[in-house]
Design a protein around this motif. Structure first.
Motif, PDB file in Angstrom:
ATOM      1  N   ALA A  28     -85.112 -74.150   4.494  1.00 27.61           N
ATOM      2  CA  ALA A  28     -84.447 -74.046   5.796  1.00 27.61           C
ATOM      3  C   ALA A  28     -83.792 -72.680   5.954  1.00 27.61           C
ATOM      4  O   ALA A  28     -83.974 -71.988   6.963  1.00 27.61           O
ATOM      5  CB  ALA A  28     -83.415 -75.157   5.950  1.00 27.61           C
ATOM      6  N   MET A  29     -83.012 -72.282   4.961  1.00 28.48           N
ATOM      7  CA  MET A  29     -82.349 -70.983   5.014  1.00 28.48           C
ATOM      8  C   MET A  29     -83.368 -69.853   5.029  1.00 28.48           C
ATOM      9  O   MET A  29     -83.244 -68.881   5.795  1.00 28.48           O
ATOM     10  CB  MET A  29     -81.410 -70.819   3.816  1.00 28.48           C
ATOM     11  N   GLY A  30     -84.384 -69.973   4.201  1.00 27.61           N
ATOM     12  CA  GLY A  30     -85.398 -68.924   4.132  1.00 27.61           C
ATOM     13  C   GLY A  30     -86.153 -68.748   5.440  1.00 27.61           C
ATOM     14  O   GLY A  30     -86.401 -67.613   5.886  1.00 27.61           O
ATOM     15  N   SER A  31     -86.509 -69.861   6.073  1.00 29.83           N
ATOM     16  CA  SER A  31     -87.256 -69.780   7.332  1.00 29.83           C
ATOM     17  C   SER A  31     -86.429 -69.132   8.434  1.00 29.83           C
ATOM     18  O   SER A  31     -86.954 -68.364   9.256  1.00 29.83           O
ATOM     19  CB  SER A  31     -87.723 -71.174   7.771  1.00 29.83           C
ATOM     20  N   LEU A  32     -85.128 -69.412   8.460  1.00 31.50           N
ATOM     21  CA  LEU A  32     -84.254 -68.794   9.460  1.00 31.50           C
ATOM     22  C   LEU A  32     -84.069 -67.308   9.187  1.00 31.50           C
ATOM     23  O   LEU A  32     -84.090 -66.480  10.115  1.00 31.50           O
ATOM     24  CB  LEU A  32     -82.904 -69.508   9.477  1.00 31.50           C
TER      25      LEU A  32
END
Length: 440
Positions: A28-32
């Protein structure tokens, strides 16, 4: 000896869920973060191409029959676009703080003000202030920023609507092939009754239905793999919290849960109330833990106090602490009165709805008598009615937001229609199978 043999079943299952949850937070953090590096100039260009249409439609356009449940929420869609534009490489903290940049302009406090702010930000004007909307993941930005590189808002709305109907059609094909056409028809009606023509007109309304449809398409693969139930429903809760702007989260667990129950019943497996409650609680854990993870990361990695903001908002939503000026909305009777108004639309709609329900119930009774179904046949699948009751439990726990945003949050009622319809079709299928077996 492998880990599975070393650990008790419950510990092994907990370990799988913990690993999947941690990986989900990282993804989630990486995609954002990756989306923050999408070319801002292209995004701004497409946002500017969307401005005239947003001004023309207004923030709350009404389509179709002009009833309140045909209301689009361009106001929230504009918020979505502002948050998406504001998350860029210039300030990576925006991934967690979700800033909405504001300006001192003449249209302040009017309906056009959010669109004006979006326009000014897209032209590169320096903001005069900001509001940090930290209590949501706003995971849609991970997808929407890349889409805005190629399309404007109205084009995205067009293709997102096409995706909705394509997935809906695939689910109907799946249910018809693996169960029967009657059950597929029941599911189609459950969605039709909550106005899909309105859902596809708003980016805000879409995520929960898209997640629910995708989960239903995955469900047949789990029919013979009950050891993955916990991971499946936990991940649905995680994904729902990541993408949804709090609309109809309950359908993301309810739609696939009912479908999975039907598939396993067709295989001769016994479906229990305990299993259904467990799946819902696991989903709720994923949903709540993903939310807490967002708040904690915000508090740890930025100057914003995510935990305080989120927990305060939660307390106000469920009525532990009442928001000043909104006291009248902490009313269960008002919530259900508003829900009735959108489910039936108007007095004539109520007559049509109840007449249709009555005729359906009568036809079910006649068929049951003709086929000599015993009362025990109707008791066999009673646990499915738990799913039918879930939306009402949700409405009771969230009376304040329901009383305010009833005109789109009522769509959780689609789960009630789907669960009741599936209960009836399963009852007749199992009842007929038992009759044929006794005859032979």
């Amino acid at each position: 000896m492998n880990m599975r043999k070393q650990c008790p079943g419950a510990l092994w299952e907990f370990g799988k869920c913990a690993i999947v949850f941690c990986l989900s937070v990282v993804v989630a953090m990486g995609s954002l973060l990756i989306a923050a590096f999408a070319p801002q100039d292209k995004i701004s260009e497409n946002l500017l191409d969307s401005i005239d249409g947003l001004y023309l439609e207004g923030q709350y356009p009404v389509i179709g029959d002009r009833k309140i449940n045909s209301l689009l929420d361009n106001a929230t869609d504009t918020t979505i676009l502002r948050a998406t534009a504001g998350m860029n490489r210039n300030y990576l903290g925006a991934v967690l703080t979700n800033p909405l940049y504001s300006y001192n302009v003449e249209v302040e406090k009017t309906e056009d003000y959010p669109v004006e702010c979006l326009e000014l930000y897209s032209t590169g004007e320096r903001p005069d202030g900001e509001f940090l909307y930290v209590r949501y993941w706003m995971g849609f930005r991970a997808v929407l920023r890349w889409l805005l590189v190629f399309f404007d808002y109205f084009q995205i709305r067009r293709y997102a609507g096409a995706l909705f109907f394509a997935l809906f059609a695939l689910v109907l094909c799946s249910v018809a092939r693996r169960v029967d056409t009657k059950t597929a028809f029941v599911f189609a009606v459950s969605v039709i009754l909550v106005r899909p023509q309105v859902i596809v007109g708003s980016l805000q309304f879409l995520p929960c239905f898209l997640i629910a449809f995708l989960a239903m398409l995955i469900a047949p693969r789990l029919a013979e793999r009950p050891e993955w139930d916990a991971v499946f429903f936990l991940e649905i809760g995680v994904v729902t919290m990541f993408f949804d702007f709090y609309t109809t989260p309950l359908i993301t667990v309810g739609f696939p849960l009912v479908y999975l129950a039907i598939l396993r019943a067709r295989q001769g497996q016994r479906i229990t109330l305990g299993w259904m409650v467990r799946c819902v609680l696991i989903w709720l854990c994923g949903y709540a833990l993903m939310w807490l993870a967002k708040l904690m990361l915000t508090s740890l990695l930025t100057s914003a106090d995510g935990l305080s903001d989120g927990l305060t908002a939660f307390c106000r939503r469920v009525g532990i602490e009442k928001s000043e000026g909104y006291e009248e909305y902490y009313s269960l009777s008002l919530a259900f009165e508003n829900l009735r108004s959108v489910i039936f639309s108007d007095p004539e709609g109520k007559v049509v709805y109840l007449l249709g329900a009555g005729l359906t119930a009568l036809s079910v009774l006649v068929c049951a008598i003709r086929r000599k179904l015993k009362p025990s046949a109707f008791a066999a699948n009673g646990c499915l009615l738990f799913a039918a009751v879930l939306p009402f439990l949700w409405f009771c726990c969230t009376a304040q937001p329901i009383a305010i945003h009833y005109w789109y949050q009522y769509r959780s009622i689609a789960l009630t229609h789907w669960a009741v319809g599936a209960y009836v079709t399963m009852t007749f299928w199992q009842g007929n199978a038992q009759t044929e077996l006794r005859t032979e």
